[in-house]
Enzyme design. Sequence first.
Site, mmCIF file in Angstrom:
data_model
loop_
_atom_site.group_PDB
_atom_site.id
_atom_site.type_symbol
_atom_site.label_atom_id
_atom_site.label_comp_id
_atom_site.label_asym_id
_atom_site.label_seq_id
_atom_site.Cartn_x
_atom_site.Cartn_y
_atom_site.Cartn_z
ATOM 1 N N TYR A 105 -2.696 -0.781 9.967
ATOM 2 C CA TYR A 105 -2.678 -1.230 8.568
ATOM 3 C C TYR A 105 -1.375 -0.825 7.902
ATOM 4 O O TYR A 105 -0.740 -1.630 7.200
ATOM 5 C CB TYR A 105 -3.874 -0.616 7.843
ATOM 6 C CG TYR A 105 -3.951 -0.909 6.360
ATOM 7 C CD1 TYR A 105 -4.441 -2.125 5.895
ATOM 8 C CD2 TYR A 105 -3.552 0.044 5.423
ATOM 9 C CE1 TYR A 105 -4.530 -2.391 4.537
ATOM 10 C CE2 TYR A 105 -3.640 -0.214 4.069
ATOM 11 C CZ TYR A 105 -4.127 -1.426 3.630
ATOM 12 O OH TYR A 105 -4.210 -1.680 2.280
ATOM 13 N N SER A 116 0.839 -1.195 0.000
ATOM 14 C CA SER A 116 0.000 0.000 0.000
ATOM 15 C C SER A 116 0.874 1.245 0.000
ATOM 16 O O SER A 116 1.964 1.250 0.591
ATOM 17 C CB SER A 116 -0.901 0.026 1.243
ATOM 18 O OG SER A 116 -1.562 1.270 1.380
#
Length: 254
Positions: free
Chosen positions: A160, A147
């Site tokens: 995350y 990400s």
Amino acid sequence: MGDLAGKIALVTGGGRGIGRGIACRLAADGALVAVHYKEQEDAARETVGLITAEGGRAFPVRAPLGEPGDVQTLYERLDRGLWVQGEPAALDILVNNAGFNIPAGVADVRPQDFDRLMAVHAKAPLFLIQHGLKRLRDGGRIINVSSAATRVAFPESVAYSMVKAALEALTQALAKELGPREVTVNAVAPGFVKTDMNKKRWATREGEATHAAFSVFRRMGRPADVADVVAFLASDDSRWVTGQCIDVSGGSFL
């Protein structure tokens, strides 16, 4: 079509969103694709249907991730599906895509949520690779979906971001270890992609415009934007690229 003919690919979380885009693209390039899913069987079978309708080959594989026995279950069911397809228990391309987000800042993140995120985003890929090495043929490809949250400050999803950074560390370490087998290990780092994940954030026209504005192209990403880069990393054209994390965020946060 044909660059991946004769190759066997496993895409975790392949039933929806970015995973579906990747599965469809790899199949279009000639690979036989195992579409992994955890619960949403209808979505996985829809992905398989999209592939077969275009003349490709695919089959669904149901298995949990982040739970005891997950890796063994997945590979047992993968091998069974390959047998049905008349293929050996082998693998050429592993795409670790399965994931989710539990947004929370440092004051609100819970230990159980961190553990769930780590189990699926970092632990599962590590042991999928470990147990998959005996199936992975020389010259194979491992592609991890990370990400852009590892590159910029993203405090609203601190856990995350942390577990995706762990996945990138795994990518680099394994690239060095598996080099002698000509197995490449790379990652891709999407930005905001218009999928079901976090869809509440861009459910309105204003919300989508806000997230689109982060990219220099003034739009949100599409699954195909990520899938095309994954297809390159899965192909022989990427044979001299390993240990890299390729940003596929549309120039977000530049």
